[in-house]
Design a protein around this motif. Sequence first.
Motif, PDB file in Angstrom:
ATOM      1  N   ASN A  42      -0.575  -2.029  -0.187  1.00  0.00           N
ATOM      2  CA  ASN A  42      -1.585  -1.763  -1.203  1.00  0.00           C
ATOM      3  C   ASN A  42      -0.920  -1.050  -2.375  1.00  0.00           C
ATOM      4  O   ASN A  42       0.195  -0.558  -2.259  1.00  0.00           O
ATOM      5  N   ASP A  43      -1.605  -1.002  -3.484  1.00  0.00           N
ATOM      6  CA  ASP A  43      -1.098  -0.383  -4.711  1.00  0.00           C
ATOM      7  C   ASP A  43      -0.359   0.918  -4.410  1.00  0.00           C
ATOM      8  O   ASP A  43      -0.867   1.771  -3.676  1.00  0.00           O
ATOM      9  N   GLY A  44       0.852   1.052  -4.946  1.00  0.00           N
ATOM     10  CA  GLY A  44       1.647   2.265  -4.747  1.00  0.00           C
ATOM     11  C   GLY A  44       2.362   2.308  -3.404  1.00  0.00           C
ATOM     12  O   GLY A  44       2.706   3.388  -2.922  1.00  0.00           O
ATOM     13  N   GLU A 117       0.097  -6.276  -6.565  1.00  0.00           N
ATOM     14  CA  GLU A 117       0.187  -5.429  -7.759  1.00  0.00           C
ATOM     15  C   GLU A 117       0.365  -3.974  -7.337  1.00  0.00           C
ATOM     16  O   GLU A 117      -0.178  -3.542  -6.328  1.00  0.00           O
ATOM     17  N   GLY A 118       1.143  -3.244  -8.123  1.00  0.00           N
ATOM     18  CA  GLY A 118       1.353  -1.827  -7.854  1.00  0.00           C
ATOM     19  C   GLY A 118       2.490  -1.540  -6.889  1.00  0.00           C
ATOM     20  O   GLY A 118       2.729  -0.396  -6.528  1.00  0.00           O
ATOM     21  N   CYS A 119       3.179  -2.588  -6.440  1.00  0.00           N
ATOM     22  CA  CYS A 119       4.339  -2.423  -5.552  1.00  0.00           C
ATOM     23  C   CYS A 119       5.573  -2.942  -6.271  1.00  0.00           C
ATOM     24  O   CYS A 119       6.101  -4.017  -5.965  1.00  0.00           O
TER      25      CYS A 119
END
Length: 178
Positions: A42-44, A117-119
Amino acid sequence: MKNIGKRIMVIGSPGSGKSTFSRKLSEITGIPLIHLDKEFWNDGWVETPKDQWLEIQKSLIEGDEWIIDGNYGGTIDIRLEKADTVICFELSRLVCLFSYFKRVITNLNRVRPDMPEGCNEKLDFEFMKYIWEFPKKSGKRNKDRIEGNRNKQIIIFKNRRESNKYINNIKTIYKSNC
């Protein structure tokens, strides 16, 4: 060469070429492609909770056709139960580490197509250690699991030449069937 199945697992060391191979195979066959990294992270770089991850895995294998790219040893048996074909990349650690470095340099601070997204891509020393230890640890456990499933078509690539030849053969088969 046997016909390719319709429910295909692609496993092996990070940096071995699983995602690239899976994308090419999907483009040729039209079989939908699922990147486990895209489903898990997940994002981050936040992991999906284990109970939720198990449910996601169960829903991913419900389809009649899929190519699932990724290891995730804790849930490999879920995919293995439904897969008809297992493709395993067993490339050398040095090749995999070199490919990882190349991937990081090429994609640094960007999101790869097989990630959510976000990785953003980053240099990760723990991940490098995981790649180095993969053949003797995770890779061995994965291989032990798949070898116990003689009712599956098991394809093992020891180098990129073998996987490229396989892709070219599949391309030829699919062109002649059109």
